[in-house]
Design a protein around this motif. Sequence first.
Motif, mmCIF file in Angstrom:
data_model
loop_
_atom_site.group_PDB
_atom_site.id
_atom_site.type_symbol
_atom_site.label_atom_id
_atom_site.label_comp_id
_atom_site.label_asym_id
_atom_site.label_seq_id
_atom_site.Cartn_x
_atom_site.Cartn_y
_atom_site.Cartn_z
ATOM 1 N N THR A 65 0.848 -1.185 0.000
ATOM 2 C CA THR A 65 0.000 0.000 0.000
ATOM 3 C C THR A 65 0.882 1.232 0.000
ATOM 4 N N LEU A 66 0.733 2.049 -1.027
ATOM 5 C CA LEU A 66 1.485 3.289 -1.173
ATOM 6 C C LEU A 66 0.574 4.453 -0.814
ATOM 7 N N GLU A 67 1.128 5.476 -0.217
ATOM 8 C CA GLU A 67 0.310 6.629 0.176
ATOM 9 C C GLU A 67 1.050 7.906 -0.200
ATOM 10 N N PHE A 68 0.889 8.310 -1.454
ATOM 11 C CA PHE A 68 1.538 9.523 -1.934
ATOM 12 C C PHE A 68 0.926 10.755 -1.284
ATOM 13 N N VAL A 69 -0.361 10.653 -0.945
ATOM 14 C CA VAL A 69 -1.066 11.706 -0.211
ATOM 15 C C VAL A 69 -1.756 11.033 0.972
ATOM 16 N N LYS A 70 -1.577 11.594 2.148
ATOM 17 C CA LYS A 70 -2.131 10.982 3.353
ATOM 18 C C LYS A 70 -3.643 10.797 3.226
ATOM 19 N N GLY A 71 -4.083 9.608 3.579
ATOM 20 C CA GLY A 71 -5.505 9.304 3.539
ATOM 21 C C GLY A 71 -6.001 8.805 2.207
ATOM 22 N N LYS A 72 -5.071 8.660 1.238
ATOM 23 C CA LYS A 72 -5.468 8.240 -0.107
ATOM 24 C C LYS A 72 -4.573 7.095 -0.572
ATOM 25 N N PRO A 73 -4.831 5.892 -0.079
ATOM 26 C CA PRO A 73 -3.950 4.769 -0.391
ATOM 27 C C PRO A 73 -4.079 4.271 -1.833
ATOM 28 N N VAL A 74 -2.937 3.900 -2.389
ATOM 29 C CA VAL A 74 -2.862 3.193 -3.665
ATOM 30 C C VAL A 74 -2.460 1.759 -3.337
ATOM 31 N N VAL A 75 -3.314 0.810 -3.666
ATOM 32 C CA VAL A 75 -3.003 -0.598 -3.416
ATOM 33 C C VAL A 75 -2.380 -1.176 -4.683
#
Length: 433
Positions: A65-75
């Motif tokens: 899980t990547l989170e380039f912006v807090k609260g907006k995960p990219v799975v």
Amino acid sequence: MDTFFYALFILSLLFSTRGADDDSSIVSRFQRYLQINTAQPNPNYYEAADFIVSQAQSISLHSQTLEFVKGKPVVLLKWPGSNPNLPSILLNSHTDVVPVEHHKWTHPPFDAHVDGSGDIYARGSQDMKCVGLQYLEAIRRLKSSGFQPLRTVYLSFVPDEEIGGHDGAEKFADSDEFKKMNVGIVLDEGLASPNENYRAFFAERSPWWLVIRATGAPGHGAKLYDNTAMENILKSIESVRRFRAAQFDLVKSGLKSEGEVISVNMVFLKAGTPSPTGFVMNLQPSEAEAGFDVRVPPTADQESLEKRIAEEWAPASRNMTFEFKQKVSVYDEFGKPVLTATDSSNPWWTLLEGAVKKVNEKLGRPEIFPASTDARYFRQLGLPAIGFSPMKNTPILLHDHNEFLNQAEYLRGIEIYESIIKAYASFERTYKR
């Protein structure tokens, strides 16, 4: 002999029951995903991410899980290929959905209700939670069959597509993590097809969100004089209307599809002098502005449209100015039109056609997507990207009330993706755009 045939009969029942149970489980997983409320502006992203990761774990896919912006995960999920030197395949989908007006739905939009016809009613059933889960279910089947991909297959579940994708796919495509993936082809969303042919999209129209402003001296509501703000904004609106009508006529006549023309729609008009009881009726305002949602296909002449805006729609000679709230170029970072080839020069397109044909289905004529998807962020890097959502004989209901997808069509879509992923993951030749 009777005993033998009876045994065969019992075995056939068992196998048919098992198939029904399998279909029921597949639909149930889809319903669970649909029941997670990821509607903008407050999507429950973490619950959706947890669900996706749990499904990945159930079929032994690598997940992060990547989170380039807090609260907006990219799975990001990974199915390693046997030849990691070959460019990989990316199956992209978004987890957010558009808002709903609950009282206008026949069934609650996050219940994932299945009616007597097998229609699954839910926000996201077409746009595009179906595709994300179909990727996973297709891989589940391929892994169960013992298939081993030659190329690595990635699945990305990104946030915020419905509000532009700037904190989702855009940041993902620009990340070091993405560069390391060595992606060779991207699949993303398409549209339902009302007929027998599946639809596939090789490009999309770029959004130009345009605001035109007019200024002029204020005056008494009874006075007639030239170049008022309202007069000038109305001249601009009329000029835009004529252009829009000419483009729309091309669609109505069948000469072009919707995605091939420049669309212009006015989305707001702001003018007048407000007062506690409404607007002042005897005062001509000194300012007026109008907003337009303009969509530009990559086949259009961008410079010609820019000139038209500056000289006809908002000329400085009429005290007009304009600005773009958003303007996405029709060219990629290499200066080429942002589109994917749909001829024999692009083996990914040929493989898609072949995979669909292999399961006795057909693709319609390649299309330009009439709106925007996350695919644009990958095409702008020069990567081939194809929009495809396997839904045929289905009304187009994305963003509409009572969005639904029939469960038989959903299950058929899994078979389609199984064929496509197998063809893509087995492709040996290196291809560069």
